[in-house]
Write a protein that holds these residues in place. Structure first.
Motif, mmCIF file in Angstrom:
data_model
loop_
_atom_site.group_PDB
_atom_site.id
_atom_site.type_symbol
_atom_site.label_atom_id
_atom_site.label_comp_id
_atom_site.label_asym_id
_atom_site.label_seq_id
_atom_site.Cartn_x
_atom_site.Cartn_y
_atom_site.Cartn_z
ATOM 1 N N MET A 86 -9.205 -13.014 -11.924
ATOM 2 C CA MET A 86 -9.976 -13.949 -11.114
ATOM 3 C C MET A 86 -10.310 -15.181 -11.955
ATOM 4 N N SER A 87 -10.142 -16.307 -11.340
ATOM 5 C CA SER A 87 -10.487 -17.576 -11.983
ATOM 6 C C SER A 87 -11.691 -18.159 -11.254
ATOM 7 N N PRO A 88 -12.650 -18.713 -11.985
ATOM 8 C CA PRO A 88 -13.826 -19.275 -11.306
ATOM 9 C C PRO A 88 -13.453 -20.398 -10.335
ATOM 10 N N GLY A 133 -10.865 -18.133 -7.486
ATOM 11 C CA GLY A 133 -11.452 -17.025 -6.752
ATOM 12 C C GLY A 133 -10.651 -15.759 -6.981
ATOM 13 N N ALA A 134 -10.973 -14.717 -6.236
ATOM 14 C CA ALA A 134 -10.333 -13.416 -6.406
ATOM 15 C C ALA A 134 -9.058 -13.325 -5.585
ATOM 16 N N LEU A 135 -7.974 -12.879 -6.237
ATOM 17 C CA LEU A 135 -6.699 -12.656 -5.561
ATOM 18 C C LEU A 135 -6.359 -11.177 -5.641
ATOM 19 N N HIS A 143 13.609 0.819 0.029
ATOM 20 C CA HIS A 143 13.773 -0.002 -1.171
ATOM 21 C C HIS A 143 13.227 -1.426 -1.000
ATOM 22 N N HIS A 144 12.339 -1.632 -0.018
ATOM 23 C CA HIS A 144 11.803 -2.968 0.255
ATOM 24 C C HIS A 144 10.358 -2.799 0.730
ATOM 25 N N ASP A 145 9.442 -3.563 0.176
ATOM 26 C CA ASP A 145 8.028 -3.486 0.545
ATOM 27 C C ASP A 145 7.470 -4.888 0.757
ATOM 28 N N ALA A 146 6.443 -4.982 1.578
ATOM 29 C CA ALA A 146 5.794 -6.273 1.826
ATOM 30 C C ALA A 146 4.278 -6.099 1.733
ATOM 31 N N TYR A 147 3.638 -7.147 1.226
ATOM 32 C CA TYR A 147 2.193 -7.137 0.995
ATOM 33 C C TYR A 147 1.594 -8.455 1.452
ATOM 34 N N ILE A 148 0.373 -8.370 1.935
ATOM 35 C CA ILE A 148 -0.413 -9.563 2.225
ATOM 36 C C ILE A 148 -1.288 -9.813 0.999
ATOM 37 N N GLY A 149 -1.260 -11.037 0.531
ATOM 38 C CA GLY A 149 -2.120 -11.425 -0.574
ATOM 39 C C GLY A 149 -3.413 -11.994 -0.025
ATOM 40 N N LEU A 150 -4.494 -11.591 -0.626
ATOM 41 C CA LEU A 150 -5.821 -12.020 -0.183
ATOM 42 C C LEU A 150 -6.449 -12.945 -1.220
ATOM 43 N N HIS A 151 -7.101 -13.983 -0.714
ATOM 44 C CA HIS A 151 -7.863 -14.905 -1.547
ATOM 45 C C HIS A 151 -9.315 -14.747 -1.129
ATOM 46 N N ARG A 204 -6.217 -27.517 3.072
ATOM 47 C CA ARG A 204 -7.116 -27.702 1.936
ATOM 48 C C ARG A 204 -6.526 -27.049 0.681
ATOM 49 N N PRO A 205 -5.483 -27.647 0.116
ATOM 50 C CA PRO A 205 -4.880 -27.032 -1.068
ATOM 51 C C PRO A 205 -5.853 -26.987 -2.248
ATOM 52 N N VAL A 206 -5.729 -25.940 -3.038
ATOM 53 C CA VAL A 206 -6.559 -25.747 -4.231
ATOM 54 C C VAL A 206 -5.649 -25.926 -5.446
ATOM 55 N N HIS A 207 -6.006 -26.840 -6.326
ATOM 56 C CA HIS A 207 -5.203 -27.097 -7.518
ATOM 57 C C HIS A 207 -5.036 -25.804 -8.329
ATOM 58 N N GLY A 208 -3.792 -25.458 -8.656
ATOM 59 C CA GLY A 208 -3.507 -24.269 -9.456
ATOM 60 C C GLY A 208 -3.369 -22.983 -8.655
ATOM 61 N N PHE A 209 -3.549 -23.069 -7.323
ATOM 62 C CA PHE A 209 -3.540 -21.852 -6.511
ATOM 63 C C PHE A 209 -2.180 -21.155 -6.527
ATOM 64 N N THR A 210 -1.101 -21.898 -6.322
ATOM 65 C CA THR A 210 0.218 -21.264 -6.257
ATOM 66 C C THR A 210 0.574 -20.634 -7.602
ATOM 67 N N ARG A 211 0.224 -21.287 -8.684
ATOM 68 C CA ARG A 211 0.460 -20.708 -10.017
ATOM 69 C C ARG A 211 -0.344 -19.415 -10.179
#
Length: 181
Positions: free
Chosen positions: A1-3, A6-8, A56-64, A104-111
């Motif tokens: 988690m980055s201040p 947030g939590a991913l 042999h294939h899985d999918a997940y939802i990522g939460l912010h 509302r993009p957050v700088h550094g979010f995709t990284r």
């Protein structure tokens, strides 16, 4: 988690309950490389039901901070996506990820997202390398991949695209995080 980020976290994708949300993501103009721009809701539902049923294939939802914000797929490239296109090694895991479009993009979010995705894949001690095959024209994802340790191998021809096959070892990923092995 980055201040600042947030939590991913990740949770298993539910093909029926998540289909409408996924449809809004994969058909958005920013998701052009996902190749589902013109998919109908039923197409998305069907595709993720197929993935859920595949051993042999899985999918997940990522939460912010608990809110759905990205999609991650993992697969065994010996059986899915890259069959016959490269020589898989034991411990190879294929990966796709998609960050949900936002006003509302957050700088550094995709990284931060790709870092969490890679951490989750390497959390399995059997994973030795992560394999990706993004479209050769997707320069933004190539830069992200390089930032977390991917090394391009070669261009490959897939039925749906010309792709840049790239690999990332656990050691290369950890080195980008400042961790020595």
């Amino acid at each position: 988690m980055s201040p600042t980020i947030g939590a991913l976290s990740l949770r298993p994708l539910d093909p029926l309950n998540d289909a409408e949300l996924l449809h809004s993501w994969v058909t958005h103009p920013k998701a052009e490389h996902w190749m589902m721009r013109h998919a109908k809701l039923q197409d998305v539902e069907r595709e993720y039901m197929r993935i859920a049923a595949h051993e042999h294939h899985d999918a997940y939802i990522g939460l912010h901070d608990g809110v759905p914000a990205f999609l991650m797929e993992s697969y065994d490239p010996q059986y899915v996506e890259l069959v016959g296109l490269y020589e898989p090694q034991p411990g190879d895991v294929g990966m796709h990820f998609l960050v949900a479009p936002t006003d509302r993009p957050v700088h550094g979010f995709t990284r931060a997202v790709i870092t969490v995705v890679m951490e989750s894949l390497f959390a399995d001690p059997r994973t030795r390398r992560v394999v990706v095959e993004p479209d050769v024209t997707n320069k933004a994802v190539h830069a992200l991949n390089e930032a977390v340790g991917f090394v391009p191998v070669r261009e490959i021809e897939k039925p749906e695209k010309r792709a840049l096959l790239s690999l990332c070892t656990r050691e290369r990923f950890l080195a980008t995080r400042g961790v020595a092995i």
